[in-house]
Design a protein around this motif. Structure first.
Motif, mmCIF file in Angstrom:
data_model
loop_
_atom_site.group_PDB
_atom_site.id
_atom_site.type_symbol
_atom_site.label_atom_id
_atom_site.label_comp_id
_atom_site.label_asym_id
_atom_site.label_seq_id
_atom_site.Cartn_x
_atom_site.Cartn_y
_atom_site.Cartn_z
ATOM 1 N N GLU A 71 0.827 -1.207 0.000
ATOM 2 C CA GLU A 71 0.000 0.000 0.000
ATOM 3 C C GLU A 71 0.869 1.269 0.000
ATOM 4 N N ARG A 74 2.610 1.728 -3.435
ATOM 5 C CA ARG A 74 1.661 2.233 -4.451
ATOM 6 C C ARG A 74 1.332 3.695 -4.210
ATOM 7 N N LYS A 75 1.170 4.068 -2.961
ATOM 8 C CA LYS A 75 0.882 5.465 -2.632
ATOM 9 C C LYS A 75 2.045 6.352 -3.059
ATOM 10 N N ASP A 76 3.264 5.884 -2.816
ATOM 11 C CA ASP A 76 4.446 6.647 -3.194
ATOM 12 C C ASP A 76 4.565 6.770 -4.712
ATOM 13 N N GLN A 77 4.204 5.726 -5.429
ATOM 14 C CA GLN A 77 4.287 5.748 -6.895
ATOM 15 C C GLN A 77 3.331 6.753 -7.490
ATOM 16 N N SER A 78 2.186 6.941 -6.853
ATOM 17 C CA SER A 78 1.175 7.831 -7.407
ATOM 18 C C SER A 78 1.421 9.289 -7.043
ATOM 19 N N SER A 79 2.356 9.546 -6.161
ATOM 20 C CA SER A 79 2.601 10.966 -5.790
ATOM 21 C C SER A 79 3.791 11.548 -6.512
#
Length: 79
Positions: A71, A74-79
């Protein structure tokens, strides 16, 4: 940049660094320590102790930890 060994950031015993390049365009992405034999052995020793602990963690707890990790990635990839 330093080496992450256990839960601590440690300087390499050498002062040499290696460039990390993007294989597509050959641009320098970062530099990393050119760790010595002793640096690597320390990391292996710490990881050996960690795996002994990790195998004692119940499987459901390990799954929760890994799902949280995914999680966060994925959060880091989207920012």
């Amino acid at each position: 940049m330093k080496n992450l060994i256990g839960n601590a950031w440690k300087s390499a015993s050498t002062k040499e660094y290696v460039e990390v390049r993007n294989p597509y365009n050959h641009k320098i992405l970062d530099t990393i320590p050119n760790s010595s034999y002793d640096d690597v052995n320390e990391a292996v020793k710490v990881s050996d102790n960690a795996i002994k602990y990790w195998t004692g963690v119940p499987i459901n707890e390990r799954c929760e930890i890994m799902l949280k990790f995914v999680e966060l990635v994925r959060k880091d990839q989207s920012s």
